[in-house]
Design an enzyme around this catalytic site. Structure first.
Site, PDB file in Angstrom:
ATOM      1  N   GLU A 118      23.703 -10.253  -5.283  1.00  0.00           N
ATOM      2  CA  GLU A 118      23.269 -11.510  -4.672  1.00  0.00           C
ATOM      3  C   GLU A 118      23.361 -12.664  -5.662  1.00  0.00           C
ATOM      4  O   GLU A 118      23.791 -13.769  -5.302  1.00  0.00           O
ATOM      5  CB  GLU A 118      21.847 -11.379  -4.141  1.00  0.00           C
TER       6      GLU A 118
ATOM      7  N   ASP B   6      21.160 -14.815  -1.914  1.00  0.00           N
ATOM      8  CA  ASP B   6      20.640 -14.138  -0.723  1.00  0.00           C
ATOM      9  C   ASP B   6      20.869 -14.996   0.520  1.00  0.00           C
ATOM     10  O   ASP B   6      21.335 -14.517   1.562  1.00  0.00           O
ATOM     11  CB  ASP B   6      19.150 -13.857  -0.919  1.00  0.00           C
TER      12      ASP B   6
END
Length: 253
Positions: free
Chosen positions: A147, A75
């Site tokens: 992610e 992320d």
């Protein structure tokens, strides 16, 4: 007593064998990574990026062998990579506009769509319960896997490899304007009002202030006789977009 210990040892060995991924199964991931031009070093790290917590729980693997920590890292890496790209290639875009566009790119629907296009769902390791409830196609799960995959690319190959991966599968979409519609709050508001048949919306520029070279506009958006939001901007269009965003926040809450 000795007999029961032997039985338990056999059970543990059987369980360990059951948890161990066969070379044939690993080969599936090797071929996939090759197909998307990932020249990996540590294949297990990439397999971990596809390992959902439900699979770990069901197979009694170590708790941190799922992809959640990789997702946390990915992320942050993704935000940095997208931020750098926008800063470098959109020289006339303001900080506020870059923030909105970045949010549109790294949001769950966008990442899930990219993961789906890359067939990530086929490679996710899921527990039986998650599998039966359609987890393989669930947008939130796919976005998380994307992610975690970026996190694995960063750890295994470094930041340049992340840029190369995004340069092939994400950056061209930005140039094509694939995420721009997610920034268009006026269109989103219009669709919401039409879908629920609530009436007609109207924008009003209620104030202009500041010198000519630094003009600021204030816009209101109304639904029939009800004010839904107020926005400001350096252009009438930006002020209307801000007003529409405030209206969406109000209606969605």
């Amino acid at each position: 007593m000795q007999q029961s210990r032997k039985i338990r040892r056999r059970g543990i060995k059987h369980q360990a064998k059951k948890m161990q991924m066969t070379n044939a199964k690993k080969n599936k991931y090797r071929q996939f990574l090759k197909s998307i031009n990932i020249d990996y070093n540590n294949e297990d790290l990439f397999i971990q990026s596809f390992t959902h917590s439900s699979y770990v729980n069901e197979h009694r693997i170590r708790p941190h062998d799922d992809n959640e920590r990789l997702e946390f890292l990915g992320d942050a890496v993704l935000e940095l990579a997208i931020s750098q790209y926008l800063f470098k290639y959109f020289e006339n875009m303001s900080e506020g506009e870059m923030t909105k566009l970045r949010a549109a790119i790294v949001c769950e629907p966008s990442l899930a769509r990219i993961a789906d296009e890359l067939n990530f769902g086929e490679y996710v390791l899921l527990g039986k319960g998650e599998e039966m409830t359609g987890g393989r196609k669930r947008p939130a799960l796919l976005a998380d896997v994307f992610e975690s995959f970026v996190g694995a690319v960063y750890l295994d190959l470094g930041m340049d490899a992340v840029y190369n991966f995004l340069d092939e599968y994400v950056y061209p979409k930005i140039q094509e304007g694939a995420f721009s519609h997610m920034m268009d709050f006026k269109s989103q508001l219009q669709e919401l009002i039409q879908r629920e048949a609530q009436g007609h919306i109207q924008y009003k520029i209620v104030q202009e202030k500041g010198p000519a070279h630094c003009r600021e506009f204030v816009s209101e958006v109304w639904l029939e006789d009800t004010q839904l939001g107020v926005g400001t901007g350096r252009s009438k269009k930006e002020a209307e977009q801000q007003a529409a965003q405030k209206a969406l926040e109000k209606l969605n809450s």
